[in-house]
Design an enzyme around this catalytic site. Structure first.
Site, mmCIF file in Angstrom:
data_model
loop_
_atom_site.group_PDB
_atom_site.id
_atom_site.type_symbol
_atom_site.label_atom_id
_atom_site.label_comp_id
_atom_site.label_asym_id
_atom_site.label_seq_id
_atom_site.Cartn_x
_atom_site.Cartn_y
_atom_site.Cartn_z
ATOM 1 N N ARG A 1 5.581 -18.450 11.595
ATOM 2 C CA ARG A 1 6.633 -18.980 12.592
ATOM 3 C C ARG A 1 7.769 -19.672 11.611
ATOM 4 O O ARG A 1 7.646 -19.654 10.371
ATOM 5 C CB ARG A 1 6.378 -19.767 13.485
ATOM 6 C CG ARG A 1 5.282 -20.729 13.387
ATOM 7 C CD ARG A 1 5.243 -21.880 12.216
ATOM 8 N NE ARG A 1 6.547 -22.526 12.830
ATOM 9 C CZ ARG A 1 7.338 -23.355 11.729
ATOM 10 N NH1 ARG A 1 6.730 -23.318 10.568
ATOM 11 N NH2 ARG A 1 8.345 -23.850 11.782
ATOM 12 N N GLY A 2 9.068 -19.881 12.174
ATOM 13 C CA GLY A 2 10.154 -20.465 11.360
ATOM 14 C C GLY A 2 11.053 -19.328 11.220
ATOM 15 O O GLY A 2 10.556 -17.973 10.857
ATOM 16 N N ALA A 3 12.341 -19.382 11.646
ATOM 17 C CA ALA A 3 13.285 -18.283 11.728
ATOM 18 C C ALA A 3 13.504 -17.406 10.285
ATOM 19 O O ALA A 3 13.251 -16.292 10.339
ATOM 20 C CB ALA A 3 14.686 -18.831 12.183
ATOM 21 N N ASP B 1 17.533 -21.992 14.617
ATOM 22 C CA ASP B 1 16.943 -20.462 14.993
ATOM 23 C C ASP B 1 18.237 -19.456 15.034
ATOM 24 O O ASP B 1 17.885 -18.322 14.978
ATOM 25 C CB ASP B 1 15.984 -20.516 16.190
ATOM 26 C CG ASP B 1 14.689 -21.014 15.681
ATOM 27 O OD1 ASP B 1 14.791 -22.203 15.641
ATOM 28 O OD2 ASP B 1 13.699 -20.215 15.039
ATOM 29 N N ARG C 1 9.713 -12.048 18.647
ATOM 30 C CA ARG C 1 10.155 -13.099 19.327
ATOM 31 C C ARG C 1 11.546 -13.160 19.493
ATOM 32 O O ARG C 1 12.408 -12.380 18.716
ATOM 33 C CB ARG C 1 10.229 -14.348 18.316
ATOM 34 C CG ARG C 1 8.202 -14.725 18.529
ATOM 35 C CD ARG C 1 8.349 -15.904 17.457
ATOM 36 N NE ARG C 1 8.564 -17.036 18.405
ATOM 37 C CZ ARG C 1 8.386 -18.350 17.829
ATOM 38 N NH1 ARG C 1 8.278 -18.666 16.506
ATOM 39 N NH2 ARG C 1 8.558 -19.626 18.449
HETATM 40 O O1 MRU Z 1 8.633 -21.862 17.168
HETATM 41 P P1 MRU Z 1 8.838 -22.130 15.738
HETATM 42 O O2 MRU Z 1 7.780 -22.944 14.871
HETATM 43 O O3 MRU Z 1 9.133 -20.817 14.946
HETATM 44 O O4 MRU Z 1 10.267 -22.996 15.668
HETATM 45 C C1 MRU Z 1 10.994 -23.159 14.441
HETATM 46 C C2 MRU Z 1 12.133 -24.015 14.371
HETATM 47 O O5 MRU Z 1 12.768 -24.258 15.590
HETATM 48 C C3 MRU Z 1 12.741 -24.406 13.218
HETATM 49 O O6 MRU Z 1 13.460 -25.381 13.079
HETATM 50 C C4 MRU Z 1 13.726 -23.057 12.642
HETATM 51 O O7 MRU Z 1 13.217 -21.881 12.948
HETATM 52 C C5 MRU Z 1 14.225 -23.380 11.413
HETATM 53 S S1 MRU Z 1 12.769 -22.863 10.168
HETATM 54 C C6 MRU Z 1 13.622 -22.984 8.703
#
Ligand code: MRU
Length: 352
Positions: free
Chosen positions: A52-54, A239, A95
């Site tokens: 996870r994480g963009a 994101d 996603r």
């Molecule tokens: O649901 P997630 O854990 O994928 O959400 C992640 C976030 O909102 C982060 O802040 C975003 O993706 C930036 S990660 C460098």
């Protein structure tokens, strides 16, 4: 600056014939690696938040394209692309909110379409380039973002934006790493990030691996801390960043930003240009992912509350551009972002 001693975690490793994914559902208690051998495995790993994480889901998506392409016989990249079109469509939908996944799959499509007979090696190189560029962008943003902070800054971050969420180093957490390494940051607060606990499970663990002390708070304590004068800057990732500078990020970001605005605390958003979506005009146009209510009602598989009549679980929110002081990308820093500055910086965004 050499960051090796403050950046050891890597979420995604290409292993020759599969993508190894550090399963973030199991952290911090167990370090389990999933072997993704097909693009459907990658889509599933993204969907269940094993990765996870963009930026990280973008990179995983790129390797998903490699796995899909390597599973077919074709004499050119364009022919391979034709055969895997439906698979790539499903992968990009794993996603909805982070634009990086769509961006990476599209960049891989464009690259594959132009490849000749050597496409099998070339498609892997294309995915590796996305991963390497992300790491380089994070180092650059770390440096740029840290320079915007006052000496001895006390910072608050939300969710996990570190090595686990990227190719390495991180976005907002990269600024914090760079700020710590430069002796500019004196104190780090991490909010727990209900309901999935990216802050308490992932950010605190990741910083611990790298010897960076952080103080955990509940999400709802942030306004109180700011009121007490304990925070100089809120530093978060993104994101999706729209053409007018609105930012979609983990649910709770908007509340931190509102409190910061009200109490004179700076708000810094840190994200690579792969998170900028000039095709989306404003935050209200972004699809906000809804996840199962069990993420609220259960913790670690144990039901923690009375039976609710209904559960509503949007996992991202929109922070209006007007609440943001610094937007840090690898291309530079935009202060007080708005439509005109975004257009000057990112239009046309032609990095595909
Ligand atoms: O649901 P997630 O854990 O994928 O959400 C992640 C976030 O909102 C982060 O802040 C975003 O993706 C930036 S990660 C460098």
């Amino acid at each position: 600056m050499n960051f090796e001693h403050v950046d050891r975690v890597r979420p995604l490793l290409w292993q020759g014939d599969h993508l190894s994914v550090l399963d973030q559902r199991e952290l911090p208690h167990r370090q389990i690696h999933l072997a993704c051998r097909t693009s459907a495995d990658v889509a599933q790993a993204i969907h269940v938040l094993a990765v996870r994480g963009a930026p990280a889901i973008g990179i995983a998506g790129a390797y998903g394209v490699v796995l899909a392409a390597h599973s077919v016989q074709a004499s050119t990249g364009a022919e391979a692309l034709q055969r895997i079109d439906a698979e790539l469509h499903a992968l990009a939908l794993a996603r909805p909110t982070a634009v990086n996944l769509h961006w990476a799959v599209q960049r891989m499509r464009n690259a594959l379409a132009a490849m000749g007979t050597d496409w099998r090696d070339a498609v892997l190189l294309a995915a590796q380039a996305i991963q390497q560029e992300d790491l380089a962008a994070n180092h650059r943003m770390g440096h740029l973002g840290a320079e915007c902070l006052p000496e001895g800054a006390r910072v608050l971050t939300h969710c996990n934006t570190g090595s686990l969420a990227t190719a390495g180093f991180g976005t907002a957490l990269g600024v914090i790493r760079a700020g710590i390494a430069a002796g500019r940051i004196a104190k780090v607060y991490a909010s727990e990030t209900r309901p999935w606990l990216q802050g308490s499970r992932l950010t605190i663990w990741e910083l611990l691996q790298d010897g960076i002390p952080a103080t955990l708070i509940v999400d709802s304590a942030s306004a109180y801390l700011m009121q007490q004068g304990l925070v100089d800057a809120v530093i978060v990732g993104a994101d999706r960043i729209c053409a007018n500078g609105d930012v979609a990020n983990k649910i709770g970001t908007f509340a931190h930003a509102l409190a910061a605005r009200n109490l004179g605390v700076k708000v810094m958003v840190v994200a690579p240009s792969t998170t900028v979506d000039m095709g989306t005009a404003k935050g209200a146009d972004i699809e906000i992912e809804q996840r199962p209510g069990t993420e609220l009602t259960h913790i670690g598989g144990i039901e923690v509350g009375a039976k609710a009549a209904a559960v509503y679980n949007p996992v991202f929110d929109i922070t209006p551009a007007a609440c943001i002081d610094f937007l840090v990308t690898e291309r530079g820093v935009i202060t007080a972002p708005d439509s005109a500055k975004m257009t000057a910086f990112f239009s046309p965004l032609s990095s595909l």
